[in-house]
Motif scaffolding. Structure first.
Motif, PDB file in Angstrom:
ATOM      1  N   TYR A   1      -0.332 -11.139  15.708  1.00  0.00           N
ATOM      2  CA  TYR A   1       1.018 -10.577  15.749  1.00  0.00           C
ATOM      3  C   TYR A   1       1.396 -10.260  17.198  1.00  0.00           C
ATOM      4  O   TYR A   1       0.534 -10.027  18.027  1.00  0.00           O
ATOM      5  CB  TYR A   1       1.102  -9.285  14.938  1.00  0.00           C
TER       6      TYR A   1
ATOM      7  N   TYR B   1       5.978  -6.497   4.799  1.00  0.00           N
ATOM      8  CA  TYR B   1       5.985  -5.898   6.121  1.00  0.00           C
ATOM      9  C   TYR B   1       7.009  -4.773   6.168  1.00  0.00           C
ATOM     10  O   TYR B   1       8.184  -4.958   5.811  1.00  0.00           O
ATOM     11  CB  TYR B   1       6.304  -6.965   7.187  1.00  0.00           C
TER      12      TYR B   1
ATOM     13  N   VAL C   1       5.193 -12.963  13.781  1.00  0.00           N
ATOM     14  CA  VAL C   1       3.973 -13.364  13.110  1.00  0.00           C
ATOM     15  C   VAL C   1       3.641 -14.757  13.622  1.00  0.00           C
ATOM     16  O   VAL C   1       4.401 -15.706  13.388  1.00  0.00           O
ATOM     17  CB  VAL C   1       4.157 -13.375  11.576  1.00  0.00           C
TER      18      VAL C   1
ATOM     19  N   ILE D   1       0.053  -2.314  12.320  1.00  0.00           N
ATOM     20  CA  ILE D   1      -0.051  -3.526  13.133  1.00  0.00           C
ATOM     21  C   ILE D   1       0.162  -3.181  14.604  1.00  0.00           C
ATOM     22  O   ILE D   1      -0.694  -3.429  15.453  1.00  0.00           O
ATOM     23  CB  ILE D   1       0.983  -4.582  12.696  1.00  0.00           C
TER      24      ILE D   1
ATOM     25  N   PRO E   1      -0.807 -14.542   6.521  1.00  0.00           N
ATOM     26  CA  PRO E   1       0.359 -13.711   6.792  1.00  0.00           C
ATOM     27  C   PRO E   1       1.151 -13.267   5.571  1.00  0.00           C
ATOM     28  O   PRO E   1       2.021 -12.413   5.695  1.00  0.00           O
ATOM     29  CB  PRO E   1       1.225 -14.612   7.681  1.00  0.00           C
TER      30      PRO E   1
ATOM     31  N   ALA F   1       2.485 -11.183   2.955  1.00  0.00           N
ATOM     32  CA  ALA F   1       2.373  -9.737   2.754  1.00  0.00           C
ATOM     33  C   ALA F   1       3.767  -9.133   2.775  1.00  0.00           C
ATOM     34  O   ALA F   1       4.760  -9.816   3.016  1.00  0.00           O
ATOM     35  CB  ALA F   1       1.520  -9.096   3.852  1.00  0.00           C
TER      36      ALA F   1
ATOM     37  N   TRP G   1       5.182  -0.904  12.930  1.00  0.00           N
ATOM     38  CA  TRP G   1       5.097  -2.003  11.982  1.00  0.00           C
ATOM     39  C   TRP G   1       3.818  -1.847  11.170  1.00  0.00           C
ATOM     40  O   TRP G   1       2.730  -1.662  11.724  1.00  0.00           O
ATOM     41  CB  TRP G   1       5.070  -3.360  12.679  1.00  0.00           C
ATOM     42  N   TYR G   2       3.983  -1.942   9.834  1.00  0.00           N
ATOM     43  CA  TYR G   2       2.860  -1.885   8.908  1.00  0.00           C
ATOM     44  C   TYR G   2       2.870  -3.134   8.041  1.00  0.00           C
ATOM     45  O   TYR G   2       3.920  -3.712   7.770  1.00  0.00           O
ATOM     46  CB  TYR G   2       2.960  -0.660   7.995  1.00  0.00           C
ATOM     47  N   ARG G   3       1.701  -3.455   7.580  1.00  0.00           N
ATOM     48  CA  ARG G   3       1.545  -4.547   6.617  1.00  0.00           C
ATOM     49  C   ARG G   3       0.958  -3.962   5.341  1.00  0.00           C
ATOM     50  O   ARG G   3       0.045  -3.112   5.397  1.00  0.00           O
ATOM     51  CB  ARG G   3       0.594  -5.596   7.194  1.00  0.00           C
ATOM     52  N   GLN G   4       1.482  -4.411   4.190  1.00  0.00           N
ATOM     53  CA  GLN G   4       0.947  -3.966   2.909  1.00  0.00           C
ATOM     54  C   GLN G   4       0.667  -5.185   2.044  1.00  0.00           C
ATOM     55  O   GLN G   4       1.546  -6.016   1.828  1.00  0.00           O
ATOM     56  CB  GLN G   4       1.915  -3.020   2.196  1.00  0.00           C
ATOM     57  N   ASP G   5      -0.553  -5.298   1.566  1.00  0.00           N
ATOM     58  CA  ASP G   5      -0.948  -6.349   0.637  1.00  0.00           C
ATOM     59  C   ASP G   5      -0.928  -5.790  -0.781  1.00  0.00           C
ATOM     60  O   ASP G   5      -1.050  -4.567  -0.963  1.00  0.00           O
ATOM     61  CB  ASP G   5      -2.326  -6.884   1.013  1.00  0.00           C
TER      62      ASP G   5
ATOM     63  N   GLN H   1      -2.121 -15.916  12.925  1.00  0.00           N
ATOM     64  CA  GLN H   1      -2.355 -15.022  11.788  1.00  0.00           C
ATOM     65  C   GLN H   1      -2.654 -15.905  10.582  1.00  0.00           C
ATOM     66  O   GLN H   1      -1.762 -16.575  10.054  1.00  0.00           O
ATOM     67  CB  GLN H   1      -1.123 -14.132  11.548  1.00  0.00           C
TER      68      GLN H   1
END
Lengths: 109, 111
Positions: free
Chosen positions: B64, B89, B78, B46, B85, B87, B34-38, B82
């Protein structure tokens, strides 16, 4: 020091130009390396894997320099459709895949 | 068709609520991520899982939680802990030391 570092750009080049991106990694035990392409608001897609001997796929060439701990991507004869963000990815061990922040490329007519 | 599926594509959460993002793959891959990108940023890890019933924290695991009860599934919760949050995903899977394949992502927005 970040595990994987890239110049964020943007790189603005005209059509037909050759452009190169570098990416450095900090863990000398890193096992595998990749370049991904990401278009705006989309998921990343594999562009090519990077091997020690270097590899080429059409206009794209990737190279790995283990001694200096960097990988590179060369794009020849740039097309408008090459405009995207290019992500460097390193498997730093134990299946942990770390992404660089990406380098944005803008190819103009 | 083989692939990796994330759902939902868009998700809205009220402050203080927990939400769970789904990720399913039928590629028979051992590893999932799992990745998060803003906006305008790169992907930050993550959690990741090398095999069933095992997972490791990535660089931004706080707030998370995950589970890996089946090889095919790696849901991300989530939690209310957090604080920011909102973002994009992204879930991915791979086999040993090879490239990762991504789902189409879930856009989470706090309202």
């Amino acid at each position: 020091r970040k595990e994987v570092e890239q110049d964020p750009g943007p790189f603005n080049v005209p059509e037909g130009a050759t452009v190169a991106f570098n990416c450095t990694y900090s863990n000398s035990a890193s096992q595998s390396f990749f370049w991904y392409r990401q278009d705006c608001r989309k998921e990343p897609k594999l562009l090519m894997s990077v091997y020690s001997s270097g590899n080429e796929d059409g206009r794209f060439t990737a190279q790995l320099n283990r001694a200096s701990q960097y990988i590179s991507l060369l794009i020849r004869d740039s097309k408008l459709s090459d405009s995207a963000t290019y992500l460097c990815v390193v498997n730093v061990g134990f299946q942990k895949l770390v992404f660089g922040t990406g380098t944005r490329l803008l190819v103009s007519p | 068709d083989g692939g990796i599926t994330q759902s939902p594509k868009y998700l809205f959460r009220k402050e203080g609520q927990n939400v769970t993002l789904s990720c399913e793959q039928n590629l028979n891959h051992d590893a999932m991520y799992w990745y998060r990108q803003d906006p305008g940023q790169g992907l930050r890890l993550i959690y990741y899982s090398q095999i069933v019933n095992d997972f490791q924290k990535g660089d931004i695991a706080e707030g998370y939680s995950v589970s890996r009860e089946k090889k095919e599934s790696f849901p991300l919760t989530v939690t209310s802990a957090q604080k920011n949050p909102t973002a994009f995903y992204l879930c991915a899977s791979s086999i040993s030391n090879t490239e990762a394949f991504f789902g189409q992502g879930t856009r989470l927005t706090v309202v």
